[in-house]
Write an enzyme that holds these catalytic residues in place. Structure first.
Site, PDB file in Angstrom:
ATOM      1  N   SER A  97     -11.546 -34.128   2.697  1.00 43.25           N
ATOM      2  CA  SER A  97     -11.028 -32.865   3.234  1.00 43.25           C
ATOM      3  C   SER A  97     -10.712 -31.938   2.077  1.00 43.25           C
ATOM      4  CB  SER A  97      -9.753 -33.106   4.039  1.00 43.25           C
ATOM      5  OG  SER A  97      -9.083 -31.862   4.206  1.00 43.25           O
ATOM      6  N   HIS A 123     -15.388 -32.177   4.936  1.00 42.75           N
ATOM      7  CA  HIS A 123     -14.516 -31.880   6.079  1.00 42.75           C
ATOM      8  C   HIS A 123     -13.695 -30.618   5.797  1.00 42.75           C
ATOM      9  CE1 HIS A 123     -12.101 -33.150   9.619  1.00 42.75           C
ATOM     10  NE2 HIS A 123     -11.034 -32.768   8.933  1.00 42.75           N
ATOM     11  N   ASP A 133     -10.820 -28.103   7.191  1.00 47.11           N
ATOM     12  CA  ASP A 133      -9.695 -28.024   8.120  1.00 47.11           C
ATOM     13  C   ASP A 133      -9.306 -26.581   8.388  1.00 47.11           C
ATOM     14  OD1 ASP A 133      -8.912 -30.754   8.753  1.00 47.11           O
ATOM     15  OD2 ASP A 133      -8.575 -30.965   6.598  1.00 47.11           O
ATOM     16  N   MET A 180      -6.792 -38.439  15.417  1.00 51.80           N
ATOM     17  CA  MET A 180      -5.826 -38.027  14.388  1.00 51.80           C
ATOM     18  C   MET A 180      -4.823 -39.150  14.164  1.00 51.80           C
ATOM     19  SD  MET A 180      -6.697 -34.967  13.393  1.00 51.80           S
ATOM     20  CE  MET A 180      -5.343 -34.850  12.213  1.00 51.80           C
ATOM     21  N   GLY A 235      -1.823 -30.457  10.481  1.00 48.38           N
ATOM     22  CA  GLY A 235      -1.159 -29.318   9.853  1.00 48.38           C
ATOM     23  C   GLY A 235      -1.122 -29.435   8.345  1.00 48.38           C
ATOM     24  N   PHE A 236      -0.955 -30.659   7.860  1.00 47.54           N
ATOM     25  CA  PHE A 236      -0.787 -30.825   6.421  1.00 47.54           C
ATOM     26  C   PHE A 236      -1.454 -32.098   5.920  1.00 47.54           C
ATOM     27  CE2 PHE A 236       2.772 -28.542   8.205  1.00 47.54           C
ATOM     28  CZ  PHE A 236       2.784 -27.385   7.437  1.00 47.54           C
ATOM     29  N   GLY A 237      -1.887 -32.053   4.662  1.00 50.72           N
ATOM     30  CA  GLY A 237      -2.380 -33.255   4.007  1.00 50.72           C
ATOM     31  C   GLY A 237      -1.207 -34.078   3.503  1.00 50.72           C
ATOM     32  N   ASP A 254      -8.716 -39.182  10.862  1.00 51.60           N
ATOM     33  CA  ASP A 254      -8.215 -38.113   9.989  1.00 51.60           C
ATOM     34  C   ASP A 254      -6.701 -38.217   9.873  1.00 51.60           C
ATOM     35  OD1 ASP A 254      -7.834 -35.774   8.564  1.00 51.60           O
ATOM     36  OD2 ASP A 254      -8.629 -34.442  10.125  1.00 51.60           O
ATOM     37  N   GLY A 290      -3.893 -39.694   6.504  1.00 47.77           N
ATOM     38  CA  GLY A 290      -3.345 -40.882   5.855  1.00 47.77           C
ATOM     39  C   GLY A 290      -4.357 -41.982   5.590  1.00 47.77           C
ATOM     40  N   SER A 299      -5.817 -36.347   0.314  1.00 43.66           N
ATOM     41  CA  SER A 299      -5.099 -36.748  -0.899  1.00 43.66           C
ATOM     42  C   SER A 299      -5.698 -37.988  -1.552  1.00 43.66           C
ATOM     43  CB  SER A 299      -3.606 -36.930  -0.615  1.00 43.66           C
ATOM     44  OG  SER A 299      -3.369 -37.225   0.721  1.00 43.66           O
TER      45      SER A 299
HETATM   46  C1  DX5 Z   1      -4.488 -32.652   8.742  1.00 44.22           C
HETATM   47  C2  DX5 Z   1      -5.941 -32.458   8.408  1.00 44.22           C
HETATM   48  C3  DX5 Z   1      -6.493 -33.528   7.541  1.00 44.22           C
HETATM   49  C4  DX5 Z   1      -5.818 -33.640   6.207  1.00 44.22           C
HETATM   50  C5  DX5 Z   1      -5.892 -35.070   5.792  1.00 44.22           C
HETATM   51  O1  DX5 Z   1      -4.099 -31.661   9.621  1.00 44.22           O
HETATM   52  O2  DX5 Z   1      -6.711 -32.430   9.602  1.00 44.22           O
HETATM   53  O3  DX5 Z   1      -7.909 -33.412   7.397  1.00 44.22           O
HETATM   54  O4  DX5 Z   1      -6.382 -32.834   5.216  1.00 44.22           O
HETATM   55  O5  DX5 Z   1      -5.168 -35.222   4.615  1.00 44.22           O
HETATM   56  P1  DX5 Z   1      -4.741 -36.650   4.067  1.00 44.22           P
HETATM   57  O6  DX5 Z   1      -5.996 -37.460   3.880  1.00 44.22           O
HETATM   58  O7  DX5 Z   1      -4.077 -36.310   2.777  1.00 44.22           O
HETATM   59  O8  DX5 Z   1      -3.820 -37.272   5.078  1.00 44.22           O
HETATM   60 ZN    ZN Z   2      -9.014 -32.577   9.523  1.00 47.50          ZN
END
Ligand code: DX5
Ligand code: ZN
Length: 230
Positions: free
Chosen positions: A12, A37, A39, A141, A146-148, A177, A179, A200
């Site tokens: 991502s 990917h 986002d 999911m 929302g966040f990585g 997708d 963690g 990450s």
């Molecule tokens: C979260 C995104 C993911 C995110 C995953 O809303 O859809 O694609 O970037 O990040 P990691 O791999 O760090 O959990």
């Molecule tokens: Zn994603």
């Protein structure tokens, strides 16, 4: 793209250097990424804002593999054409983003791109039972979008197992997708997933000047995932 269930790693670019997307995309592909990917967040369906269609269009020429565009936006339908024209190979939409997921998936396919349906951690597998013939991919999911960098939510493993059964012999990918790491990847792959998004866990420690770190990170996820198949 012919269908197969081999393990695919989809970094991502939410975790990439935002001032250097072209080079970041080229680096992850050179280091073994299978898909890229993207986002897309709207500050409404999820509490973060990312890429409009012009940004995605600018990524396109750098992507030689497969550009997978994850829409975390509501409403969705009004923007499908723009993201298809920006060059998405696959567009995925959340089942929670509106009352008409069936229509949304039809609209994605009508653009000539592959369609994916996404389930948040709080949404049961059964929510997509009626649309499995309209999709090329189901995205489970394993964080709230929302966040990585968030922690993997374990209930996604059992949900993946259920969805793998529901899919049966259809040519539908299961993507995970949130963690994903060398520790969590084997759990979901053993349950039936084949496409692993990782932000990450791919970008950590690396840079366009140290792309071999991306390579090592991708390999670590892939090796752990493939071991779960053996
Ligand atoms: C979260 C995104 C993911 C995110 C995953 O809303 O859809 O694609 O970037 O990040 P990691 O791999 O760090 O959990
Ligand atoms: Zn994603």
């Amino acid at each position: 793209m012919s269908f197969d269930r081999s393990v695919k790693i989809a970094p991502s670019i939410l975790s990439a250097d935002f001032a250097n997307f072209g080079a970041e995309i080229r680096a992850i592909e050179a280091q073994g990424a299978d898909w890229v990917h993207v986002d897309v967040m709207d500050g409404h369906f999820v509490p973060n804002l990312t890429f409009g269609p012009p940004a995605v269009k600018a990524f396109r020429p750098h992507v030689k593999t497969f550009m997978d565009v994850h829409l975390m936006i509501a409403p969705v339908d009004t923007y499908i054409e723009a993201y298809a024209e920006a060059g998405a190979d696959l567009i995925s939409a959340h089942v929670e983003a509106g009352p008409h997921i069936h229509r949304t998936l039809q609209a994605i396919r009508a653009q000539g791109v592959k369609a994916g349906v996404v389930l948040n951690p709080g949404t049961p597998a059964e929510a997509i039972a009626e649309v499995l013939d309209l999709v090329d991919l189901v995205l489970v999911m394993t964080v709230n979008p929302g966040f990585g960098g968030q922690k993997f939510i374990r209930s996604g493993v059992e949900k993946t197992r259920k969805i793998r059964q529901m899919i049966g012999d259809r040519d539908v990918h299961i993507q995970i997708d949130g963690g994903v790491t060398p520790e969590t990847a084997p759990l979901v792959v053993a349950a039936g997933a084949d496409v692993l998004v990782a932000g990450s866990a791919v970008f950590k420690g690396g840079s366009v000047d140290k792309p071999e770190i991306y390579g090592a990170n991708i390999r670590a996820i892939r090796d752990a995932a493939e071991a779960a198949r053996a």
